[in-house]
Design a protein around this motif. Structure first.
Motif, PDB file in Angstrom:
ATOM      1  N   VAL A   1      12.588  57.043  73.256  1.00 57.45           N
ATOM      2  CA  VAL A   1      11.974  58.322  73.616  1.00 57.45           C
ATOM      3  C   VAL A   1      11.361  59.040  72.424  1.00 57.45           C
ATOM      4  O   VAL A   1      10.263  59.580  72.511  1.00 57.45           O
ATOM      5  N   MET A   2      12.049  59.035  71.311  1.00 58.69           N
ATOM      6  CA  MET A   2      11.631  59.839  70.159  1.00 58.69           C
ATOM      7  C   MET A   2      10.740  59.077  69.173  1.00 58.69           C
ATOM      8  O   MET A   2      10.312  59.643  68.175  1.00 58.69           O
ATOM      9  N   GLY A   3      10.486  57.799  69.424  1.00 58.94           N
ATOM     10  CA  GLY A   3       9.658  57.032  68.503  1.00 58.94           C
ATOM     11  C   GLY A   3      10.280  56.938  67.119  1.00 58.94           C
ATOM     12  O   GLY A   3       9.585  56.972  66.110  1.00 58.94           O
ATOM     13  N   THR A   4      11.580  56.842  67.053  1.00 57.34           N
ATOM     14  CA  THR A   4      12.399  56.776  65.836  1.00 57.34           C
ATOM     15  C   THR A   4      12.237  58.007  64.945  1.00 57.34           C
ATOM     16  O   THR A   4      12.500  57.959  63.753  1.00 57.34           O
ATOM     17  N   GLY A   5      11.860  59.148  65.521  1.00 58.24           N
ATOM     18  CA  GLY A   5      11.704  60.375  64.744  1.00 58.24           C
ATOM     19  C   GLY A   5      12.946  61.244  64.676  1.00 58.24           C
ATOM     20  O   GLY A   5      12.971  62.255  63.987  1.00 58.24           O
ATOM     21  N   LEU A   6      13.993  60.847  65.375  1.00 60.78           N
ATOM     22  CA  LEU A   6      15.228  61.626  65.406  1.00 60.78           C
ATOM     23  C   LEU A   6      16.141  61.172  64.268  1.00 60.78           C
ATOM     24  O   LEU A   6      16.324  59.986  64.048  1.00 60.78           O
ATOM     25  N   THR A   7      16.676  62.127  63.537  1.00 62.30           N
ATOM     26  CA  THR A   7      17.631  61.793  62.475  1.00 62.30           C
ATOM     27  C   THR A   7      18.898  62.610  62.692  1.00 62.30           C
ATOM     28  O   THR A   7      18.848  63.707  63.250  1.00 62.30           O
ATOM     29  N   TRP A   8      20.019  62.078  62.235  1.00 63.72           N
ATOM     30  CA  TRP A   8      21.276  62.799  62.365  1.00 63.72           C
ATOM     31  C   TRP A   8      22.275  62.282  61.349  1.00 63.72           C
ATOM     32  O   TRP A   8      22.136  61.195  60.811  1.00 63.72           O
ATOM     33  N   ASP A   9      23.271  63.089  61.106  1.00 66.91           N
ATOM     34  CA  ASP A   9      24.404  62.722  60.261  1.00 66.91           C
ATOM     35  C   ASP A   9      25.638  62.735  61.143  1.00 66.91           C
ATOM     36  O   ASP A   9      25.774  63.602  62.013  1.00 66.91           O
ATOM     37  N   THR A  10      26.533  61.804  60.920  1.00 66.00           N
ATOM     38  CA  THR A  10      27.750  61.720  61.712  1.00 66.00           C
ATOM     39  C   THR A  10      28.958  62.011  60.834  1.00 66.00           C
ATOM     40  O   THR A  10      29.103  61.432  59.761  1.00 66.00           O
ATOM     41  N   TYR A  11      29.782  62.926  61.312  1.00 68.09           N
ATOM     42  CA  TYR A  11      31.031  63.283  60.636  1.00 68.09           C
ATOM     43  C   TYR A  11      32.166  63.133  61.628  1.00 68.09           C
ATOM     44  O   TYR A  11      31.990  63.376  62.817  1.00 68.09           O
ATOM     45  N   VAL A  12      33.317  62.739  61.137  1.00 65.29           N
ATOM     46  CA  VAL A  12      34.511  62.649  61.976  1.00 65.29           C
ATOM     47  C   VAL A  12      35.621  63.460  61.326  1.00 65.29           C
ATOM     48  O   VAL A  12      35.596  63.719  60.116  1.00 65.29           O
ATOM     49  N   GLU A  13      36.578  63.846  62.134  1.00 65.40           N
ATOM     50  CA  GLU A  13      37.674  64.666  61.604  1.00 65.40           C
ATOM     51  C   GLU A  13      38.753  63.795  60.973  1.00 65.40           C
ATOM     52  O   GLU A  13      39.206  62.814  61.562  1.00 65.40           O
ATOM     53  N   ASP A  14      39.124  64.180  59.767  1.00 66.72           N
ATOM     54  CA  ASP A  14      40.312  63.614  59.129  1.00 66.72           C
ATOM     55  C   ASP A  14      41.462  64.472  59.626  1.00 66.72           C
ATOM     56  O   ASP A  14      41.631  65.615  59.188  1.00 66.72           O
ATOM     57  N   ASP A  15      42.223  63.934  60.556  1.00 67.64           N
ATOM     58  CA  ASP A  15      43.267  64.716  61.218  1.00 67.64           C
ATOM     59  C   ASP A  15      44.352  65.176  60.247  1.00 67.64           C
ATOM     60  O   ASP A  15      44.940  66.230  60.429  1.00 67.64           O
ATOM     61  N   THR A  16      44.583  64.404  59.206  1.00 74.49           N
ATOM     62  CA  THR A  16      45.598  64.773  58.219  1.00 74.49           C
ATOM     63  C   THR A  16      45.155  65.967  57.391  1.00 74.49           C
ATOM     64  O   THR A  16      45.890  66.934  57.209  1.00 74.49           O
ATOM     65  N   ALA A  17      43.913  65.906  56.891  1.00 78.49           N
ATOM     66  CA  ALA A  17      43.387  66.973  56.032  1.00 78.49           C
ATOM     67  C   ALA A  17      42.763  68.112  56.831  1.00 78.49           C
ATOM     68  O   ALA A  17      42.445  69.157  56.275  1.00 78.49           O
ATOM     69  N   LYS A  18      42.567  67.890  58.129  1.00 74.54           N
ATOM     70  CA  LYS A  18      41.926  68.883  59.007  1.00 74.54           C
ATOM     71  C   LYS A  18      40.548  69.277  58.480  1.00 74.54           C
ATOM     72  O   LYS A  18      40.184  70.450  58.423  1.00 74.54           O
ATOM     73  N   GLU A  19      39.761  68.260  58.090  1.00 77.01           N
ATOM     74  CA  GLU A  19      38.405  68.507  57.623  1.00 77.01           C
ATOM     75  C   GLU A  19      37.497  67.380  58.094  1.00 77.01           C
ATOM     76  O   GLU A  19      37.968  66.305  58.471  1.00 77.01           O
ATOM     77  N   LEU A  20      36.203  67.651  58.079  1.00 80.06           N
ATOM     78  CA  LEU A  20      35.230  66.640  58.467  1.00 80.06           C
ATOM     79  C   LEU A  20      34.854  65.794  57.262  1.00 80.06           C
ATOM     80  O   LEU A  20      34.681  66.309  56.159  1.00 80.06           O
ATOM     81  N   VAL A  21      34.722  64.481  57.504  1.00 80.23           N
ATOM     82  CA  VAL A  21      34.280  63.558  56.468  1.00 80.23           C
ATOM     83  C   VAL A  21      33.136  62.729  57.034  1.00 80.23           C
ATOM     84  O   VAL A  21      33.023  62.547  58.246  1.00 80.23           O
ATOM     85  N   SER A  22      32.276  62.245  56.163  1.00 84.47           N
ATOM     86  CA  SER A  22      31.137  61.447  56.628  1.00 84.47           C
ATOM     87  C   SER A  22      31.637  60.160  57.275  1.00 84.47           C
ATOM     88  O   SER A  22      32.724  59.659  56.964  1.00 84.47           O
ATOM     89  N   GLN A  23      30.821  59.641  58.159  1.00 90.07           N
ATOM     90  CA  GLN A  23      31.186  58.410  58.845  1.00 90.07           C
ATOM     91  C   GLN A  23      31.383  57.280  57.839  1.00 90.07           C
ATOM     92  O   GLN A  23      32.334  56.506  57.956  1.00 90.07           O
TER      93      GLN A  23
END
Length: 104
Positions: free
Chosen positions: A44-66
């Motif tokens: 749909v987007m012609g590969t023009g969509l960009t994003w960053d993915t983060y997940v929660e480190d449940d121990t540290a209660k913070e987001l870290v990069s994928q």
């Protein structure tokens, strides 16, 4: 079998947050969502969509990069070889229409 998943869109911050109720499905759900985003981006987007993915480190209660989470094999997101095989199978059965409907 349905998975308890919640998507929260923040239009101002241009983010989509994913919440899973069952940690055992976290890695699989993340893979499905990423596969669907890649498909939307390609079809749909012609590969023009960009994003960053983060997940929660449940121990540290913070987001870290994928990539950091993958290196650390951060549970429940990345924890086993069996998970990768399950994700491949499940991703092939993903329904793009259902995903798009959940965002509206």
């Amino acid at each position: 079998k349905g998975l308890p998943v919640h998507l929260l869109e923040n239009k101002v911050a241009q983010t989509i947050s994913l919440y899973v109720e069952d940690d055992s499905s976290a890695g699989r759900v993340l893979t499905v969502i990423q596969s669907m985003l890649l498909k939307v981006n390609h079809d749909v987007m012609g590969t023009g969509l960009t994003w960053d993915t983060y997940v929660e480190d449940d121990t540290a209660k913070e987001l870290v990069s994928q990539s950091e989470a993958q290196q650390q094999k951060l549970s429940p997101w990345f924890h086993s070889e069996n998970q990768q095989e399950t994700e491949k199978t499940y991703t092939q059965k993903s329904d793009l229409d259902s995903f798009l409907e959940s965002l509206s």
